[in-house]
Design an enzyme around this catalytic site. Structure first.
Site, PDB file in Angstrom:
ATOM      1  N   ASN A 209      54.921  40.173  11.810  1.00 22.09           N
ATOM      2  CA  ASN A 209      53.819  39.215  11.838  1.00 22.09           C
ATOM      3  C   ASN A 209      53.628  38.486  10.515  1.00 22.09           C
ATOM      4  OD1 ASN A 209      53.003  39.236  14.487  1.00 22.09           O
ATOM      5  ND2 ASN A 209      51.781  41.076  14.230  1.00 22.09           N
TER       6      ASN A 209
ATOM      7  N   SER B  12      47.831  45.080  14.711  1.00 23.19           N
ATOM      8  CA  SER B  12      48.786  44.127  14.167  1.00 23.19           C
ATOM      9  C   SER B  12      48.551  43.903  12.682  1.00 23.19           C
ATOM     10  CB  SER B  12      48.638  42.774  14.873  1.00 23.19           C
ATOM     11  OG  SER B  12      48.786  42.936  16.254  1.00 23.19           O
TER      12      SER B  12
ATOM     13  N   GLU C  83      57.446  48.844  14.966  1.00 28.21           N
ATOM     14  CA  GLU C  83      57.292  48.992  13.518  1.00 28.21           C
ATOM     15  C   GLU C  83      56.537  50.299  13.256  1.00 28.21           C
ATOM     16  OE1 GLU C  83      57.179  44.445  11.819  1.00 28.21           O
ATOM     17  OE2 GLU C  83      55.348  45.191  12.714  1.00 28.21           O
TER      18      GLU C  83
ATOM     19  N   HIS D 150      53.537  50.182  15.936  1.00 32.44           N
ATOM     20  CA  HIS D 150      53.266  48.807  16.365  1.00 32.44           C
ATOM     21  C   HIS D 150      54.335  48.328  17.343  1.00 32.44           C
ATOM     22  CE1 HIS D 150      52.898  44.301  15.375  1.00 32.44           C
ATOM     23  NE2 HIS D 150      51.836  44.640  16.062  1.00 32.44           N
TER      24      HIS D 150
HETATM   25  P1  NAI Z   1      43.608  42.951  25.044  1.00 31.65           P
HETATM   26  O1  NAI Z   1      42.377  42.157  24.776  1.00 31.65           O
HETATM   27  O2  NAI Z   1      44.553  42.500  26.094  1.00 31.65           O
HETATM   28  O3  NAI Z   1      43.221  44.471  25.397  1.00 31.65           O
HETATM   29  C1  NAI Z   1      42.281  45.235  24.709  1.00 31.65           C
HETATM   30  C2  NAI Z   1      41.703  46.219  25.714  1.00 31.65           C
HETATM   31  O4  NAI Z   1      40.938  47.210  25.002  1.00 31.65           O
HETATM   32  C3  NAI Z   1      40.772  45.576  26.739  1.00 31.65           C
HETATM   33  O5  NAI Z   1      41.238  45.886  28.034  1.00 31.65           O
HETATM   34  C4  NAI Z   1      39.393  46.201  26.451  1.00 31.65           C
HETATM   35  O6  NAI Z   1      38.635  46.415  27.614  1.00 31.65           O
HETATM   36  C5  NAI Z   1      39.811  47.518  25.812  1.00 31.65           C
HETATM   37  N1  NAI Z   1      38.808  48.106  24.922  1.00 31.65           N
HETATM   38  C6  NAI Z   1      38.053  47.482  23.991  1.00 31.65           C
HETATM   39  N2  NAI Z   1      37.296  48.388  23.333  1.00 31.65           N
HETATM   40  C7  NAI Z   1      37.579  49.607  23.861  1.00 31.65           C
HETATM   41  C8  NAI Z   1      37.128  50.927  23.597  1.00 31.65           C
HETATM   42  N3  NAI Z   1      36.244  51.186  22.653  1.00 31.65           N
HETATM   43  N4  NAI Z   1      37.665  51.934  24.343  1.00 31.65           N
HETATM   44  C9  NAI Z   1      38.576  51.704  25.304  1.00 31.65           C
HETATM   45  N5  NAI Z   1      39.042  50.454  25.583  1.00 31.65           N
HETATM   46  C10 NAI Z   1      38.553  49.429  24.873  1.00 31.65           C
HETATM   47  O7  NAI Z   1      44.341  43.087  23.620  1.00 31.65           O
HETATM   48  P2  NAI Z   1      45.899  43.381  23.324  1.00 31.65           P
HETATM   49  O8  NAI Z   1      46.613  42.102  23.186  1.00 31.65           O
HETATM   50  O9  NAI Z   1      46.384  44.419  24.265  1.00 31.65           O
HETATM   51  O10 NAI Z   1      45.805  43.980  21.842  1.00 31.65           O
HETATM   52  C11 NAI Z   1      45.426  45.329  21.614  1.00 31.65           C
HETATM   53  C12 NAI Z   1      45.863  45.733  20.218  1.00 31.65           C
HETATM   54  O11 NAI Z   1      47.295  45.569  20.110  1.00 31.65           O
HETATM   55  C13 NAI Z   1      45.251  44.891  19.093  1.00 31.65           C
HETATM   56  O12 NAI Z   1      45.038  45.725  17.995  1.00 31.65           O
HETATM   57  C14 NAI Z   1      46.355  43.871  18.799  1.00 31.65           C
HETATM   58  O13 NAI Z   1      46.307  43.391  17.476  1.00 31.65           O
HETATM   59  C15 NAI Z   1      47.597  44.723  19.013  1.00 31.65           C
HETATM   60  N6  NAI Z   1      48.823  43.990  19.327  1.00 31.65           N
HETATM   61  C16 NAI Z   1      48.793  42.888  20.168  1.00 31.65           C
HETATM   62  C17 NAI Z   1      49.978  42.215  20.459  1.00 31.65           C
HETATM   63  C18 NAI Z   1      49.978  41.033  21.383  1.00 31.65           C
HETATM   64  O14 NAI Z   1      51.013  40.341  21.478  1.00 31.65           O
HETATM   65  N7  NAI Z   1      48.884  40.763  22.095  1.00 31.65           N
HETATM   66  C19 NAI Z   1      51.267  42.636  19.892  1.00 31.65           C
HETATM   67  C20 NAI Z   1      51.195  43.850  19.093  1.00 31.65           C
HETATM   68  C21 NAI Z   1      50.006  44.458  18.810  1.00 31.65           C
END
Ligand code: NAI
Length: 285
Positions: free
Chosen positions: A191, A119, A152, A140
């Protein structure tokens, strides 16, 4: 992009599971990589639940047929033959940099696209740690990925035109999304506008000016927003909201991007929003 080509998704959390789902629904074979067996199981559960809902609503014919195209693994080598890999792990620069170094070693296809769903972390920082920065791009997606159509596209200064064109073709033609183009600046378009709005709502709540319910109701009924800013923060995840705010503040040094103390305290307390069962509101899980 041919839907017979494999899509790799690193991280099967909120966003990664959504990206895996839309890719598999488009017909691609998909491999999701999670950090641990426990997290892999949780990712599979998230996918099953979402696909069952989509089947019940008549959006897909068969959840089982889509699930058949998705494998959840814990070894990065399982995405070696992917045409596109989308990284969706935690919003942590050091973790993403380490992962992009590894992905560069693992991916076999010379023209593989290495995308990040970050993000706010500069795409350039991920590109320069690989031997192929021309193939590193920000793609994104928005949450929930199966529902929101925006993507994006964020090229860094080193991203090649071909990578941009192939990424656009993939998200628009294969996944049926709509793309907008953004500069590689923290927050991109959405964002950079949305986060200061959410932070203002948190400051308003923190100051006791209005209740969370009234702030949200005000924006829903008075500005026709589909949900209020505090409910939206709970949906995004308060840890992610705070991480994006910090990146925006770091980049632009504008006070409106600084995370308010209440947000910090809630994250420290594990009140991360919907995914934790409690944030500004309480959720049954
Ligand atoms: P989340 O916390 O729900 O999921 C992250 C996942 O990555 C977890 O399941 C974790 O176990 C896994 N993980 C961590 N390190 C890892 C590794 N080295 N190898 C494999 N898996 C690994 O987070 P979320 O919300 O899905 O966010 C993920 C990305 O997407 C971030 O960069 C965030 O900024 C971006 N994002 C989030 C949005 C949202 O609304 N939550 C919207 C758009 C982008």
């Amino acid at each position: 992009m041919d839907t017979s080509q494999r899509i790799g998704v690193i991280g099967g959390g909120l966003m990664g599971a959504g990206i895996a789902e839309v890719s598999a629904r488009a017909g691609h074979p998909v491999t999701v990589i999670e950090a641990t067996d426990v997290a892999a199981k949780a990712a599979l559960g998230r996918l099953e639940a979402s696909l069952s809902r989509a089947e019940a609503k008549g959006k897909i014919d068969s959840a089982a047929a889509v699930l058949d195209r998705i494998a959840v693994e814990t070894e990065l080598d399982a995405v070696a033959d992917a045409a596109v890999v989308v990284e969706a792990i935690v919003e942590d620069e050091a973790a993403k940099v380490a992962l992009f170094k590894r992905l560069d070693e693992v991916l076999i296809a010379p023209d593989a696209i290495l995308a990040s769903n970050t993000s706010s972390i500069p795409i350039m920082k991920l590109g320069v740690v690989t031997s192929r920065p021309q193939q590193v791009i920000g793609i994104h997606f928005f949450n929930p990925v199966p529902v929101l159509s925006l993507v994006e596209l964020v090229p860094s200064l080193l991203t090649g035109e071909e990578t941009m064109a192939r990424s656009r073709a993939w998200v628009q033609d294969s996944l049926g999304k709509k793309a907008i183009d953004c500069q590689d600046r923290a927050g991109f378009v959405v964002n950079a506008l949305l986060i200061p709005f959410i932070l203002s709502a948190i400051r308003m709540y923190e100051s006791g000016f209005a209740s969370a319910e009234d702030i949200d109701r005000g924006l829903v009924l008075g500005a026709a927003h589909p949900q209020g800013p505090l409910a939206l923060a709970d949906l995004i995840g308060l840890d992610t909201t705070k991480a994006v705010a910090e990146s925006l503040y770091e980049e632009f040094k504008e006070p409106l991007y600084a995370p308010p103390p209440l947000l910090q305290r809630m994250v420290d307390a594990g009140l991360l929003g919907r995914k934790a069962g409690r944030g500004f509101y309480t959720y049954s899980r």
